[in-house]
Write a protein that holds these residues in place. Structure first.
Motif, PDB file in Angstrom:
ATOM      1  N   UNK A 161     -54.093 -26.064  -9.580  1.00 29.50           N
ATOM      2  CA  UNK A 161     -55.207 -25.036  -9.987  1.00 29.50           C
ATOM      3  C   UNK A 161     -56.375 -25.802 -10.932  1.00 29.50           C
ATOM      4  N   UNK A 162     -55.933 -26.642 -11.551  1.00 27.26           N
ATOM      5  CA  UNK A 162     -56.722 -27.360 -12.475  1.00 27.26           C
ATOM      6  C   UNK A 162     -57.698 -28.483 -11.655  1.00 27.26           C
ATOM      7  N   UNK A 163     -57.313 -28.604 -10.499  1.00 27.08           N
ATOM      8  CA  UNK A 163     -58.108 -29.471  -9.854  1.00 27.08           C
ATOM      9  C   UNK A 163     -59.160 -28.506  -8.657  1.00 27.08           C
ATOM     10  N   UNK A 164     -58.566 -27.437  -8.591  1.00 28.68           N
ATOM     11  CA  UNK A 164     -59.304 -26.411  -7.767  1.00 28.68           C
ATOM     12  C   UNK A 164     -60.716 -25.776  -8.652  1.00 28.68           C
ATOM     13  N   UNK A 165     -60.433 -25.576  -9.938  1.00 29.39           N
ATOM     14  CA  UNK A 165     -61.216 -24.732 -10.776  1.00 29.39           C
ATOM     15  C   UNK A 165     -62.581 -25.383 -10.573  1.00 29.39           C
ATOM     16  N   UNK A 166     -62.824 -26.631 -11.038  1.00 24.78           N
ATOM     17  CA  UNK A 166     -64.359 -27.324 -11.116  1.00 24.78           C
ATOM     18  C   UNK A 166     -64.977 -27.180  -9.640  1.00 24.78           C
ATOM     19  N   UNK A 209     -56.014 -23.894 -18.972  1.00 25.60           N
ATOM     20  CA  UNK A 209     -57.172 -23.800 -19.632  1.00 25.60           C
ATOM     21  C   UNK A 209     -57.892 -22.567 -19.097  1.00 25.60           C
ATOM     22  N   UNK A 210     -58.691 -21.605 -19.712  1.00 24.89           N
ATOM     23  CA  UNK A 210     -59.026 -20.409 -19.143  1.00 24.89           C
ATOM     24  C   UNK A 210     -60.221 -20.432 -18.319  1.00 24.89           C
TER      25      UNK A 210
END
Lengths: 332, 363
Positions: B70-75, B201-202
């Protein structure tokens, strides 16, 4: 005699040329592609692939031939495989953008992702299968990095270091750039190619095979660009695969194409200038100007050129008119 | 009969394909990409099943790896959303990389120098706002020249990336350097870090909200409509009384501001500090995300998640099967190529030359 040859300016020029040659290949190849109307933003990827394949060709050739390895054969193999690596990437790009009419910007970026990945993969794979370190013998290294001219010529005052003391790739690059300028200006095929880039519909109506020209220009151009990656690895990075080493070279080449106003002859001095800007901080440190700021100079200069050319609106100095657009015959 | 002059295959534009068929082609291209990927695994001497299973397991198998995916997909998602309005307007903004970095600089400035004097939540809001402002202003420069003098925006925005990254390199080694000689900017104070929700992180909530907002903006607002008209034809837009220059600059500012917001999310949520590689190629990859999603915000969620799975999964591939992690870029490239190519079969129809017998009958 040694005095002037070791002066600051001569050293700066030599370093500028050393750093400029990979850019020269990258730029001239991209000019060929853009002249046919194909804005291939995959240069970075093709240079990575070319760099890894060129290094691999020299490395495996040396392993195969052992002590009897011939320097010239190694250089030729490195050139060939680097070219093939770039041409392969450019072929994918051409198939997608010319035959399948995909968006050029997006396809080019996808090629950059794919090509850097492929280059990294090949480099990493070689490193692992050969026990952690890809190294080429000093004799071969010297063939790649040193001048092909006899020592007597290289030691002439001024002329020696300025003209004769560069790696063989400078002379190959010069030959390609000059041939290309002649090709664009003096041959029928060159005229047709430019017509395809300016107005494919007109070229098509005149009986020019638009698809063939676009394919050939992009594939050959991609191959030439990729050689730049190999030259970087073999002359600047010391024949070692370094996964960060090449980063940014391809994008600088894209910038240079604009700076040169799509002319191969301008690319010669343009690449030396950019090469010089890249390493200027080693030679000329002004107080107040930090080194990192020097390194953005090539991009700032390109932006200024871009703005000035659009302000003056001079027809001679514009990008090829159909740059970036797919051509679909029935859509008129 | 002038059969000799008829090419074997001709092309024609399709009007509209039935939805089912469109999806069949898209799924087909996806399957093709998976098969090519399998071929790569075979060439490397690994079982494709094991390879794909490792990718899936390594990116979705456990809660911890899922969070990293998810952290990779967010930005990626956030930046794809930022790029969408520009591309809709046919303004080829490939400067998201620099706009993300500019936003990160704005946010970091507050985090580094004002964290003591401002309480947490207010600080975060200010950081987000300043990040958006910096990103927007950085994007406004090429937009201004495009609107005023028609300066080529593709090349201009591309150059702006490297200028901004160079500036951060300078900050890193100069004025903002932490320990002298370290070339590293110090970590942010705790009150400048985005809080976590479900372990990530949100930022993920922010980009999901933005997805909905962007969908509404493009589809139901006057400004969204103006963007679509300018994209279809500048002359039509002018004839309809729109101020094209204003639309271009406003849209570009919005796009840069969203990228800047992504920059804020990355420094404050994922990295906890600023460095020159803060954008890490997201600005470029996001362009392919936006384009493959046909600029549809909801489709971007799926595609950015897919790329996240590939990237995280390949990390696992490296540790478990000793395949270099750069294979993720190769497989990502293959997926992008296949999905880019398949649009052709949706938009165009191939007409084959009729066979001899048939031609004779009809002739």
């Amino acid at each position: 005699m040694g005095d002037i040859n070791s002066s600051l300016w001569v050293a700066l020029l030599a370093a500028a040329v050393l750093n400029g040659v990979p850019l020269l290949f990258g730029t001239v190849g991209e000019i060929l592609s853009e002249k046919a109307g194909n804005l291939n933003l995959g240069v970075e990827g093709m240079m990575y692939t070319g760099g890894a394949m060129g290094l691999g060709a020299a490395f495996y050739y040396e392993g195969f031939a052992g002590a009897g390895a011939n320097g010239i054969v190694a250089v030729l193999l490195a050139l060939l495989f680097a070219f093939l690596g770039g041409a392969f990437g450019a072929l994918i790009y051409s198939f997608l953008t010319v035959t399948l009419r995909a968006n050029q910007n997006v396809t080019g970026l996808a090629l950059t992702i794919f090509g850097t990945g492929l280059g990294q993969f090949i480099g990493e794979y070689m490193r692992r299968t050969s026990g952690g370190y890809v190294a080429i013998g000093n004799d071969l290294k010297a063939v790649f990095a040193n001048s092909p001219f006899p020592a007597a010529l290289q030691q002439l005052p001024v002329v020696g270091p300025v003209i004769f003391r560069h790696s063989i790739f400078l002379y190959i690059g010069l030959a390609i750039a000059i041939t290309m300028a002649w090709f664009f200006r003096r041959t029928k095929a060159g005229l047709y190619l430019r017509a395809v880039g300016e107005s494919p519909a007109t070229a098509d109506a005149a009986g020019i095979n638009v698809t063939r020209y676009k394919y050939l220009a992009t594939v050959i151009g991609g191959g030439i660009s990729a050689i730049g990656g190999m030259v970087y690895i073999m002359t600047i990075a010391g024949c070692v695969w370094n996964h960060e080493g090449l980063s940014g070279e391809g994008w600088l080449a894209v910038a240079l194409v604009i700076f040169c106003l799509w002319r191969p002859l301008n690319a010669i001095w343009g690449s030396v200038l950019f090469g010089g800007l890249m390493i200027l901080y080693n030679y000329l440190s002004l107080p107040m100007v930090p080194t990192q700021i020097y390194r953005i100079l090539p991009y700032v200069v390109t932006v200024i050129v871009l703005i000035i050319t659009s302000l003056r609106n001079n027809r001679e100095k514009q990008p090829p008119a159909s740059l970036g657009n797919a051509y679909f015959r029935e859509e008129r | 009969m002038r059969e000799g002059n008829t090419p074997l295959v001709r092309l024609a534009k399709r009007d509209a394909m039935p939805r089912g068929q469109v999806w069949a082609i898209r799924v087909g291209s996806f399957v093709l990409a998976i098969l090519i990927g399998a071929l790569i695994f075979l060439l490397l001497g690994h079982s494709p099943f094991q390879g794909y299973a490792t990718i899936l397991d390594g990116s979705l198998g456990k809660a911890t790896v899922f969070r990293q995916t998810v952290r990779i997909a967010v930005p990626l998602l956030g930046t794809a959303l930022a790029i969408a309005p520009c591309f809709k307007m046919r303004f080829w903004n490939i400067g998201a990389e620099g706009q993300i970095t500019a936003g990160a600089v704005g946010a970091s400035w507050l985090a580094l120098f004002c964290a003591d004097s401002i309480p947490g939540p207010v600080l975060l809001v200010l950081m987000a706002a300043l990040g958006a402002l910096f990103g927007g202003l950085w994007a406004l420069v090429p937009a201004f020249f495009k609107a005023r003098w028609g300066t080529n925006e593709t090349l201009f925005t591309l150059m702006m990336n490297y200028i901004m990254i160079g500036i951060v390199r300078w900050l890193q080694g100069g004025p903002w350097e932490g320990r002298p000689g370290s070339q590293i900017i110090p970590e942010f104070a705790d009150n400048a870090l985005l809080p976590r929700v479900f372990g990530v992180h949100c930022g993920w909530i922010i980009v999901l909200v933005l997805t909905v907002l962007m969908f509404l903006y493009m589809k139901y607002t006057k400004q969204g409509y103006e963007i679509a008209v300018v994209g279809e034809s500048e002359n039509t837009a002018r004839y309809a009384g729109m101020n094209v220059a204003k639309v271009v600059m406003r849209t570009m500012f919005l796009s840069g501001a969203l990228s800047g917001l992504v920059g804020f999310i990355v420094v404050s949520g994922a990295d906890g500090t600023l460095h020159a590689e803060v954008a890490a190629g997201v600005g470029f990859t996001a362009i392919t995300v936006a384009w493959l999603a046909q600029l549809n915000p909801f489709a971007m969620i799926a595609i950015s998640f897919l790329l996240g799975v590939l990237e995280k999964g390949s990390d696992t591939l490296q540790t478990r099967m000793e395949v270099p992690a750069s294979i993720s870029d190769i497989i990502t490239g293959v997926f992008l190529f296949c999905m880019l190519g398949c649009e052709f079969f949706i938009n165009y129809r191939l007409i084959f030359r009729k066979g001899r017998k048939e031609a004779a009958i009809h002739g």
